[in-house]
Motif scaffolding. Structure first.
Motif, PDB file in Angstrom:
ATOM      1  N   GLY A   1       0.798  -1.209   0.000  1.00  0.00           N
ATOM      2  CA  GLY A   1       0.000   0.000   0.000  1.00  0.00           C
ATOM      3  C   GLY A   1       0.836   1.267   0.000  1.00  0.00           C
ATOM      4  N   ARG A   2       2.116   1.152   0.294  1.00  0.00           N
ATOM      5  CA  ARG A   2       3.001   2.318   0.291  1.00  0.00           C
ATOM      6  C   ARG A   2       3.927   2.316  -0.921  1.00  0.00           C
ATOM      7  NH1 ARG A   2       3.508   1.066   6.156  1.00  0.00           N
ATOM      8  NH2 ARG A   2       2.124   2.538   7.170  1.00  0.00           N
ATOM      9  N   ASP A   3       4.348   1.134  -1.328  1.00  0.00           N
ATOM     10  CA  ASP A   3       5.233   0.996  -2.485  1.00  0.00           C
ATOM     11  C   ASP A   3       4.397   0.531  -3.676  1.00  0.00           C
ATOM     12  OD1 ASP A   3       7.065   0.189  -4.437  1.00  0.00           O
ATOM     13  OD2 ASP A   3       8.527  -0.438  -2.931  1.00  0.00           O
ATOM     14  N   VAL A   4       4.348   1.341  -4.704  1.00  0.00           N
ATOM     15  CA  VAL A   4       3.515   1.050  -5.870  1.00  0.00           C
ATOM     16  C   VAL A   4       3.968  -0.236  -6.559  1.00  0.00           C
ATOM     17  CG1 VAL A   4       2.809   1.902  -8.138  1.00  0.00           C
ATOM     18  CG2 VAL A   4       2.968   3.477  -6.218  1.00  0.00           C
ATOM     19  N   LEU A   5       5.256  -0.462  -6.650  1.00  0.00           N
ATOM     20  CA  LEU A   5       5.772  -1.646  -7.334  1.00  0.00           C
ATOM     21  C   LEU A   5       5.385  -2.927  -6.593  1.00  0.00           C
ATOM     22  CD1 LEU A   5       7.428  -2.697  -9.701  1.00  0.00           C
ATOM     23  CD2 LEU A   5       9.448  -2.540  -8.242  1.00  0.00           C
ATOM     24  N   VAL A   6       5.571  -2.961  -5.290  1.00  0.00           N
ATOM     25  CA  VAL A   6       5.223  -4.152  -4.507  1.00  0.00           C
ATOM     26  C   VAL A   6       3.717  -4.396  -4.554  1.00  0.00           C
ATOM     27  CG1 VAL A   6       5.161  -5.131  -2.163  1.00  0.00           C
ATOM     28  CG2 VAL A   6       7.224  -4.008  -2.993  1.00  0.00           C
ATOM     29  N   THR A   7       2.932  -3.368  -4.371  1.00  0.00           N
ATOM     30  CA  THR A   7       1.480  -3.512  -4.386  1.00  0.00           C
ATOM     31  C   THR A   7       0.972  -3.924  -5.762  1.00  0.00           C
ATOM     32  OG1 THR A   7       1.337  -1.807  -2.675  1.00  0.00           O
ATOM     33  CG2 THR A   7      -0.693  -2.368  -3.832  1.00  0.00           C
ATOM     34  N   GLY A   8       1.434  -3.252  -6.791  1.00  0.00           N
ATOM     35  CA  GLY A   8       1.002  -3.579  -8.155  1.00  0.00           C
ATOM     36  C   GLY A   8       1.408  -4.981  -8.571  1.00  0.00           C
ATOM     37  N   ALA A   9       2.642  -5.354  -8.280  1.00  0.00           N
ATOM     38  CA  ALA A   9       3.113  -6.702  -8.633  1.00  0.00           C
ATOM     39  C   ALA A   9       2.345  -7.760  -7.845  1.00  0.00           C
ATOM     40  CB  ALA A   9       4.609  -6.820  -8.375  1.00  0.00           C
ATOM     41  N   GLY A  10       2.089  -7.500  -6.578  1.00  0.00           N
ATOM     42  CA  GLY A  10       1.329  -8.455  -5.766  1.00  0.00           C
ATOM     43  C   GLY A  10      -0.074  -8.664  -6.304  1.00  0.00           C
ATOM     44  N   ILE A  11      -0.742  -7.585  -6.641  1.00  0.00           N
ATOM     45  CA  ILE A  11      -2.094  -7.689  -7.207  1.00  0.00           C
ATOM     46  C   ILE A  11      -2.056  -8.405  -8.548  1.00  0.00           C
ATOM     47  CG2 ILE A  11      -3.988  -6.326  -8.181  1.00  0.00           C
ATOM     48  CD1 ILE A  11      -3.507  -4.317  -5.895  1.00  0.00           C
ATOM     49  N   ALA A  12      -1.056  -8.107  -9.369  1.00  0.00           N
ATOM     50  CA  ALA A  12      -0.941  -8.759 -10.685  1.00  0.00           C
ATOM     51  C   ALA A  12      -0.720 -10.261 -10.536  1.00  0.00           C
ATOM     52  CB  ALA A  12       0.189  -8.126 -11.485  1.00  0.00           C
ATOM     53  N   PHE A  13       0.132 -10.674  -9.590  1.00  0.00           N
ATOM     54  CA  PHE A  13       0.370 -12.103  -9.400  1.00  0.00           C
ATOM     55  C   PHE A  13      -0.861 -12.814  -8.824  1.00  0.00           C
ATOM     56  CE2 PHE A  13       4.971 -11.190  -9.700  1.00  0.00           C
ATOM     57  CZ  PHE A  13       5.296 -12.166 -10.617  1.00  0.00           C
ATOM     58  N   ILE A  14      -1.550 -12.181  -7.900  1.00  0.00           N
ATOM     59  CA  ILE A  14      -2.774 -12.783  -7.365  1.00  0.00           C
ATOM     60  C   ILE A  14      -3.814 -12.904  -8.478  1.00  0.00           C
ATOM     61  CG2 ILE A  14      -4.692 -12.443  -5.749  1.00  0.00           C
ATOM     62  CD1 ILE A  14      -2.586 -11.162  -3.847  1.00  0.00           C
ATOM     63  N   TRP A  15      -3.906 -11.903  -9.323  1.00  0.00           N
ATOM     64  CA  TRP A  15      -4.817 -11.944 -10.468  1.00  0.00           C
ATOM     65  C   TRP A  15      -4.415 -13.053 -11.442  1.00  0.00           C
ATOM     66  CZ3 TRP A  15      -4.442  -8.771 -15.388  1.00  0.00           C
ATOM     67  CH2 TRP A  15      -5.630  -8.830 -16.128  1.00  0.00           C
ATOM     68  N   GLY A  16      -3.119 -13.225 -11.655  1.00  0.00           N
ATOM     69  CA  GLY A  16      -2.637 -14.319 -12.493  1.00  0.00           C
ATOM     70  C   GLY A  16      -3.037 -15.678 -11.929  1.00  0.00           C
ATOM     71  N   GLY A  17      -2.979 -15.800 -10.616  1.00  0.00           N
ATOM     72  CA  GLY A  17      -3.440 -17.033  -9.980  1.00  0.00           C
ATOM     73  C   GLY A  17      -4.927 -17.263 -10.208  1.00  0.00           C
ATOM     74  N   TRP A  18      -5.706 -16.188 -10.149  1.00  0.00           N
ATOM     75  CA  TRP A  18      -7.148 -16.281 -10.410  1.00  0.00           C
ATOM     76  C   TRP A  18      -7.412 -16.732 -11.853  1.00  0.00           C
ATOM     77  CZ3 TRP A  18     -11.841 -16.888  -8.876  1.00  0.00           C
ATOM     78  CH2 TRP A  18     -12.920 -16.449  -9.646  1.00  0.00           C
ATOM     79  N   ILE A  19      -6.679 -16.179 -12.788  1.00  0.00           N
ATOM     80  CA  ILE A  19      -6.842 -16.571 -14.186  1.00  0.00           C
ATOM     81  C   ILE A  19      -6.443 -18.033 -14.365  1.00  0.00           C
ATOM     82  CG2 ILE A  19      -6.016 -16.158 -16.545  1.00  0.00           C
ATOM     83  CD1 ILE A  19      -5.765 -13.182 -15.743  1.00  0.00           C
ATOM     84  N   GLY A  20      -5.414 -18.467 -13.661  1.00  0.00           N
ATOM     85  CA  GLY A  20      -5.014 -19.868 -13.702  1.00  0.00           C
ATOM     86  C   GLY A  20      -6.093 -20.799 -13.181  1.00  0.00           C
TER      87      GLY A  20
END
Length: 113
Positions: free
Chosen positions: A49-68
């Motif tokens: 929530g403070r670091d855009v890269l960590v938050t964005g990458a985390g959301i993207a990977f969780i979303w990738g898991g959902w697509i999987g």
């Protein structure tokens, strides 16, 4: 990105037939995405929530898991019935399902304001 990238990723993951090798690849992809996303979320909780890269990458990977997970389910249905109607319906429903997390985030954003 959500409305184009998600359905394209789903299509790429379901491109092959429902073979045992395809199921193993999907399971590995899903597990790696989910583990990486959850590690970013909870392993770097002070940065979430403070670091855009960590938050964005985390959301993207969780979303990738959902697509999987969606691709795995679609392939399971296709394994039961490999007809044209099943392929079409699982493609449409799966592609639409990839956008569901966006609607959840948008709804939460509207309620938080």
């Amino acid at each position: 990105m959500v409305f184009v990238g998600g359905p394209l990723a789903f299509r790429a993951l379901t491109r092959g037939g429902p073979s045992p090798a395809a199921f193993r690849r999907l399971a590995l992809f899903t597990a790696l995405c989910a583990a990486t996303g959850l590690t970013l979320r909870y392993g770097f909780a002070d940065m979430w929530g403070r670091d855009v890269l960590v938050t964005g990458a985390g959301i993207a990977f969780i979303w990738g898991g959902w697509i999987g997970v969606l691709a795995y389910g679609a392939q399971a249905f296709r394994r039961i019935d490999n007809g044209l109607h099943m392929r079409r319906w699982t493609s449409v429903i799966g592609a639409l399902g990839t956008t569901m997390p966006w609607f959840g985030l948008a709804s939460a954003s509207m309620l938080a304001v």
